[in-house]
Scaffold this active site. Structure first.
Site, PDB file in Angstrom:
ATOM      1  N   CYS A   1       0.987  -1.232   0.272  1.00  0.00           N
ATOM      2  CA  CYS A   1      -0.528  -0.150  -0.374  1.00  0.00           C
ATOM      3  C   CYS A   1       0.882   1.153  -0.016  1.00  0.00           C
ATOM      4  CB  CYS A   1      -0.931   0.067   1.413  1.00  0.00           C
ATOM      5  SG  CYS A   1      -2.054   0.847   0.926  1.00  0.00           S
TER       6      CYS A   1
ATOM      7  N   ARG B   1     -12.627   5.619  -0.872  1.00  0.00           N
ATOM      8  CA  ARG B   1     -11.736   5.242  -0.976  1.00  0.00           C
ATOM      9  C   ARG B   1     -12.143   3.731  -0.910  1.00  0.00           C
ATOM     10  NH1 ARG B   1      -7.922   7.417   2.557  1.00  0.00           N
ATOM     11  NH2 ARG B   1      -6.563   4.885   2.947  1.00  0.00           N
TER      12      ARG B   1
ATOM     13  N   HIS C   1      -3.221  -5.602   2.951  1.00  0.00           N
ATOM     14  CA  HIS C   1      -2.960  -5.334   3.955  1.00  0.00           C
ATOM     15  C   HIS C   1      -3.376  -6.580   4.646  1.00  0.00           C
ATOM     16  CE1 HIS C   1      -1.810  -1.247   4.194  1.00  0.00           C
ATOM     17  NE2 HIS C   1      -2.826  -0.814   3.726  1.00  0.00           N
TER      18      HIS C   1
END
Ligand code: GLN
Length: 255
Positions: free
Chosen positions: A97, A134, A202
């Site tokens: 990320c 997002r 993640h």
């Protein structure tokens, strides 16, 4: 086989550890220790040099814009040049990320600040438009790993990023089956060049995807001894963790 020992270089360990990306360090460390392979973890912070030992994995976790801005400058000098050279010579690097974004040419923040990246991958990251959400959620993606011919292997993880990454002349790490990936538009997830891996996943990523953990370990160990083989491990717990996510998103597979 030669006696080998692995060094894990954890870049900006305290600053770039969003969503428990430190779990990637733990996963590599334990899968080496369970096989009797000596492993050392070295934290590489702001202003500290990278000191490869010849059998290394470099990990660069995720972080918010504020942390990324703090370390972009640190990467703009010899440290960034060292990382480019390490990747160019086949070194093993995993960026997640925010760390992944800074492995490209630049990461542009929502405030319009262009943070310079290391330029390991030919890609850049733009901010989301104010009317765009997002990119958040569980991800299932398919990896066409060059090491295994055309075998397709899956990875799962969790993404939460505002940035939209556009790939240039670089291979994606994977194709998105469920989730958003690099930008929510082109179906790509992450990037891959030589033994450098970038991803938005993640989770942390590696505990649920043991084949990828072992691929990183093997790529690093074979730089010392190209005949090295890894003993298989009982991956029942890891497989259960993988299936807990793949089952969760199964209903969203697009076929
Ligand atoms: N700050 C970056 C973004 O929002 C990366 C976030 C992260 O590492 N999860 O896109």
């Amino acid at each position: 086989m030669r006696r080998v020992s692995l060094t894990i270089h954890h870049l900006y360990a305290d600053m770039m550890n969003l969503y428990g990306d430190r779990g990637n360090v733990i996963s590599i460390k334990k899968r080496c220790e369970w096989r009797g392979i000596p492993v050392e973890v070295v934290d590489v912070g702001l202003g500290e040099s990278i000191c490869p030992t010849g059998c290394d994995i470099f990990l660069f976790g995720g972080g918010q814009d504020r942390e990324q801005a703090l370390l972009a400058d640190d990467l703009s000098g010899t440290k960034g040049a060292d990382l480019r050279a390490i990747v160019g010579s086949g070194g093993v690097v995993l960026g997640v990320c925010g760390g992944y974004q800074l492995m490209g040419h630049h990461y542009e923040t929502p405030e319009g600040e262009k943070l310079p990246g290391v330029g390991i991958f030919d890609m850049h990251t733009c901010p989301r438009r104010p009317d765009e959400p997002r990119l958040i959620g569980n991800v299932l993606a398919r990896v066409r790993a060059p090491q295994s011919g055309d075998a397709v292997r899956e990875i799962v993880g969790f993404e939460n990023h505002g940035g939209r990454t556009e790939l240039g002349d670089v291979e994606p790490l994977a194709e998105v089956v469920v989730g958003h990936g690099n930008n929510g538009r082109d179906g790509t997830e992450g990037a891959r060049r030589l033994n450098a891996y970038g991803t938005y996943l993640h989770g942390s990523l590696l505990p649920k995807n043991p084949w990828l953990t072992d691929e990183l370990i093997l790529n690093a160990l074979r730089r010392m001894d190209d005949s090295f083989e890894l003993e298989p491990l009982d991956d029942s717990a890891e497989r259960a963790a993988f299936e807990s996510v793949s089952a969760l998103v199964a209903g969203r597979r697009a076929g």
